[in-house]
Write a protein that holds these residues in place. Structure first.
Motif, mmCIF file in Angstrom:
data_model
loop_
_atom_site.group_PDB
_atom_site.id
_atom_site.type_symbol
_atom_site.label_atom_id
_atom_site.label_comp_id
_atom_site.label_asym_id
_atom_site.label_seq_id
_atom_site.Cartn_x
_atom_site.Cartn_y
_atom_site.Cartn_z
ATOM 1 N N LEU A 181 0.836 -1.210 0.000
ATOM 2 C CA LEU A 181 0.000 0.000 0.000
ATOM 3 C C LEU A 181 0.866 1.253 0.000
ATOM 4 C CD1 LEU A 181 -2.850 1.325 0.316
ATOM 5 C CD2 LEU A 181 -2.433 1.243 2.778
ATOM 6 N N ILE A 182 1.909 1.276 0.817
ATOM 7 C CA ILE A 182 2.807 2.430 0.861
ATOM 8 C C ILE A 182 3.473 2.630 -0.501
ATOM 9 C CG2 ILE A 182 4.955 3.324 1.873
ATOM 10 C CD1 ILE A 182 4.007 1.963 4.522
ATOM 11 N N MET A 183 3.908 1.544 -1.125
ATOM 12 C CA MET A 183 4.540 1.656 -2.436
ATOM 13 C C MET A 183 3.547 2.149 -3.490
ATOM 14 S SD MET A 183 7.728 1.039 -2.176
ATOM 15 C CE MET A 183 7.601 1.899 -0.632
ATOM 16 N N GLU A 184 2.290 1.738 -3.378
ATOM 17 C CA GLU A 184 1.255 2.250 -4.293
ATOM 18 C C GLU A 184 1.127 3.761 -4.151
ATOM 19 O OE1 GLU A 184 -2.648 0.151 -4.943
ATOM 20 O OE2 GLU A 184 -1.930 -0.961 -3.197
ATOM 21 N N ILE A 185 1.098 4.237 -2.908
ATOM 22 C CA ILE A 185 0.933 5.666 -2.665
ATOM 23 C C ILE A 185 2.143 6.442 -3.155
ATOM 24 C CG2 ILE A 185 0.753 7.407 -0.836
ATOM 25 C CD1 ILE A 185 -0.996 5.304 0.687
ATOM 26 N N ILE A 186 3.335 5.956 -2.862
ATOM 27 C CA ILE A 186 4.556 6.665 -3.243
ATOM 28 C C ILE A 186 4.752 6.700 -4.755
ATOM 29 C CG2 ILE A 186 7.093 6.560 -3.170
ATOM 30 C CD1 ILE A 186 6.798 5.623 -0.262
ATOM 31 N N THR A 187 4.434 5.594 -5.430
ATOM 32 C CA THR A 187 4.685 5.518 -6.870
ATOM 33 C C THR A 187 3.494 5.935 -7.715
ATOM 34 O OG1 THR A 187 3.997 3.203 -7.031
ATOM 35 C CG2 THR A 187 6.339 3.625 -6.573
ATOM 36 N N MET B 58 13.974 -3.075 -9.642
ATOM 37 C CA MET B 58 14.781 -2.749 -10.815
ATOM 38 C C MET B 58 15.195 -1.274 -10.784
ATOM 39 S SD MET B 58 13.760 -3.037 -14.867
ATOM 40 C CE MET B 58 12.489 -1.784 -14.738
ATOM 41 N N MET B 59 14.270 -0.389 -10.437
ATOM 42 C CA MET B 59 14.566 1.039 -10.390
ATOM 43 C C MET B 59 15.632 1.328 -9.329
ATOM 44 S SD MET B 59 12.796 2.369 -12.771
ATOM 45 C CE MET B 59 12.733 4.108 -12.463
ATOM 46 N N ILE B 60 15.516 0.708 -8.183
ATOM 47 C CA ILE B 60 16.500 0.912 -7.119
ATOM 48 C C ILE B 60 17.846 0.334 -7.526
ATOM 49 C CG2 ILE B 60 17.116 0.260 -4.746
ATOM 50 C CD1 ILE B 60 14.037 0.510 -4.159
ATOM 51 N N GLY B 61 17.828 -0.857 -8.149
ATOM 52 C CA GLY B 61 19.061 -1.474 -8.634
ATOM 53 C C GLY B 61 19.770 -0.628 -9.669
ATOM 54 N N ASN B 62 19.002 0.096 -10.472
ATOM 55 C CA ASN B 62 19.565 0.993 -11.493
ATOM 56 C C ASN B 62 19.833 2.391 -10.944
ATOM 57 O OD1 ASN B 62 19.323 -1.069 -13.344
ATOM 58 N ND2 ASN B 62 17.400 -0.311 -14.189
ATOM 59 N N ARG B 63 19.686 2.547 -9.633
ATOM 60 C CA ARG B 63 19.874 3.842 -8.957
ATOM 61 C C ARG B 63 18.952 4.926 -9.535
ATOM 62 N NH1 ARG B 63 24.196 3.503 -5.465
ATOM 63 N NH2 ARG B 63 25.665 1.836 -5.895
ATOM 64 N N GLU B 64 17.726 4.528 -9.826
ATOM 65 C CA GLU B 64 16.731 5.462 -10.361
ATOM 66 C C GLU B 64 15.512 5.553 -9.440
ATOM 67 O OE1 GLU B 64 16.210 5.275 -14.824
ATOM 68 O OE2 GLU B 64 17.045 3.276 -14.449
ATOM 69 N N SER B 65 15.719 5.334 -8.157
ATOM 70 C CA SER B 65 14.580 5.311 -7.237
ATOM 71 C C SER B 65 13.831 6.631 -7.190
ATOM 72 C CB SER B 65 15.030 4.903 -5.831
ATOM 73 O OG SER B 65 16.030 5.761 -5.363
ATOM 74 N N LYS C 123 6.269 16.359 -1.951
ATOM 75 C CA LYS C 123 7.679 16.271 -1.609
ATOM 76 C C LYS C 123 8.139 14.846 -1.885
ATOM 77 C CE LYS C 123 10.979 16.885 2.108
ATOM 78 N NZ LYS C 123 11.177 17.041 3.541
ATOM 79 N N LYS C 124 9.128 14.690 -2.746
ATOM 80 C CA LYS C 124 9.620 13.356 -3.081
ATOM 81 C C LYS C 124 10.477 12.817 -1.948
ATOM 82 C CE LYS C 124 9.526 13.561 -8.069
ATOM 83 N NZ LYS C 124 10.225 13.264 -9.296
ATOM 84 N N PRO C 125 10.279 11.525 -1.590
ATOM 85 C CA PRO C 125 11.138 10.928 -0.573
ATOM 86 C C PRO C 125 12.575 10.832 -1.070
ATOM 87 C CG PRO C 125 9.237 9.526 -1.069
ATOM 88 C CD PRO C 125 9.257 10.618 -2.081
ATOM 89 N N ALA C 126 13.533 10.927 -0.167
ATOM 90 C CA ALA C 126 14.934 10.773 -0.512
ATOM 91 C C ALA C 126 15.197 9.360 -1.020
ATOM 92 C CB ALA C 126 15.811 11.066 0.697
ATOM 93 N N SER C 127 16.158 9.183 -1.898
ATOM 94 C CA SER C 127 16.483 7.870 -2.437
ATOM 95 C C SER C 127 16.762 6.864 -1.342
ATOM 96 C CB SER C 127 17.698 7.967 -3.361
ATOM 97 O OG SER C 127 17.406 8.787 -4.474
ATOM 98 N N LYS C 128 17.477 7.280 -0.313
ATOM 99 C CA LYS C 128 17.809 6.378 0.803
ATOM 100 C C LYS C 128 16.539 5.893 1.511
ATOM 101 C CE LYS C 128 20.901 5.950 4.716
ATOM 102 N NZ LYS C 128 21.958 6.584 5.505
ATOM 103 N N VAL C 129 15.576 6.764 1.642
ATOM 104 C CA VAL C 129 14.310 6.397 2.298
ATOM 105 C C VAL C 129 13.548 5.389 1.455
ATOM 106 C CG1 VAL C 129 12.067 7.277 3.053
ATOM 107 C CG2 VAL C 129 14.144 8.584 3.514
ATOM 108 N N LEU C 130 13.532 5.624 0.133
ATOM 109 C CA LEU C 130 12.857 4.672 -0.745
ATOM 110 C C LEU C 130 13.514 3.317 -0.664
ATOM 111 C CD1 LEU C 130 12.161 6.823 -3.900
ATOM 112 C CD2 LEU C 130 10.476 5.885 -2.323
#
Length: 118
Positions: free
Chosen positions: A66-72, A94-101, A111-118
């Motif tokens: 659910l959180i991922m649905e809301i964030i994305t 895949m997005m995180i692995g490609n450093r595209e979070s 406000k977009k969450p920081a990459s580290k938070v994602l």
């Protein structure tokens, strides 16, 4: 944020605050209604309440989805997307692995969450 925090509070209460504890068994966006302040109101189909098939770990996994649905801004499964993007979790890994979070966050979030938070 009200949806996420409210859902978390409800699950904490039914898992830890009630004796005997209750497992929702079907936490997903389509089973959460919201009021005018975006506070969640839970709905569960009676057939799920009686099965005993799932446990509290499945509720915790479901709130993560659910959180991922809301964030994305994406559904957990979307067959209209390219094959590698159909499953939300696989796509997000895949997005995180490609450093595209940061690209994975819904563009309309205030406000977009920081990459580290994602």
């Amino acid at each position: 944020m009200n949806i996420i925090i409210g859902t978390d509070k409800v699950l904490a209460y039914i898992h830890e605050g009630l004796k005997p504890k209750v497992v929702h068994r079907d936490v997903k966006s389509s089973n959460i209604l919201v009021d005018r302040q975006w506070n969640p109101k839970f709905y569960v189909a009676p057939e799920y309440a009686c099965t005993g098939m799932l446990n509290e770990k499945s509720d915790i996994y479901s709130i993560g989805i659910l959180i991922m649905e809301i964030i994305t801004g994406r559904s957990p499964v979307d067959y209209s997307r390219p094959k590698k993007e159909v499953n939300l979790i696989d796509w997000l890994k895949m997005m995180i692995g490609n450093r595209e979070s940061e690209v994975a966050a819904y563009p309309k979030l205030p406000k977009k969450p920081a990459s580290k938070v994602l």
